[in-house]
Scaffold this motif. Structure first.
Motif, short mmCIF file in Angstrom:
data_model
loop_
_atom_site.label_atom_id
_atom_site.label_comp_id
_atom_site.label_asym_id
_atom_site.label_seq_id
_atom_site.Cartn_x
_atom_site.Cartn_y
_atom_site.Cartn_z
N ASP A 131 0.85 -1.08 0.02
CA ASP A 131 0.14 -0.06 0.21
C ASP A 131 0.58 1.41 -0.38
O ASP A 131 1.45 1.02 1.44
N HIS A 148 -3.69 2.18 9.32
CA HIS A 148 -3.15 1.55 8.42
C HIS A 148 -1.47 1.19 9.31
O HIS A 148 -0.80 0.58 9.19
N ARG A 175 1.23 3.05 3.23
CA ARG A 175 2.57 2.83 4.39
C ARG A 175 3.18 2.25 4.01
O ARG A 175 4.41 2.84 4.52
#
Length: 129
Positions: free
Chosen positions: A17, A51, A20
């Protein structure tokens, strides 16, 4: 030292991601509070916390609370597990490419064998066996 190899899938999932990865990159420079981490991100504080939970679950990040401030830190051992795996893959591929390079160099050094002329009957349509 905990076994981070078992959580390698979780580490790569977390790093898949973009948000992140950005959080991890910022924490490499030093500890930051959750509000400092959230400030440049275009999302709510609860979304940032989600997150961070993913990053903490795979041991890439740890946090501690002092009063009302939660401060996040990078966990180098978590990143090391991913780095070690990538390093092993790179080493394997480098060895394979080295062997391929050696093989190709060896093929270039071998003298070329003269080729046999093609059989006339196989390409000549009008001939009979």
């Amino acid at each position: 030292m905990p076994n981070y190899e078992g959580s390698l899938d979780a580490v790569f999932h977390a790093l898949a991601d973009r948000t992140r990865r950005e959080i991890v990159e910022r924490l490499i420079s030093g500890p930051l509070s959750v509000s400092q981490l959230a400030r440049p991100l275009e999302m709510s504080l609860p979304a940032v916390m989600q997150h961070l939970q993913v990053l903490e679950a795979c041991a890439l990040v740890r946090s501690e609370k002092a009063g009302r401030v939660r401060t996040c830190h990078i966990e180098p051992a978590g990143l090391r597990s991913a780095e070690d795996w990538i390093g092993r893959q790179r080493t394997d591929w480098e060895h394979r490419l080295d062997r391929l390079g050696d093989h190709l160099s060896e093929q270039e050094r071998k003298p070329e064998r003269p080729r046999e002329p093609a059989e006339r009957g196989s390409t000549d349509r009008g001939s009979t066996p």
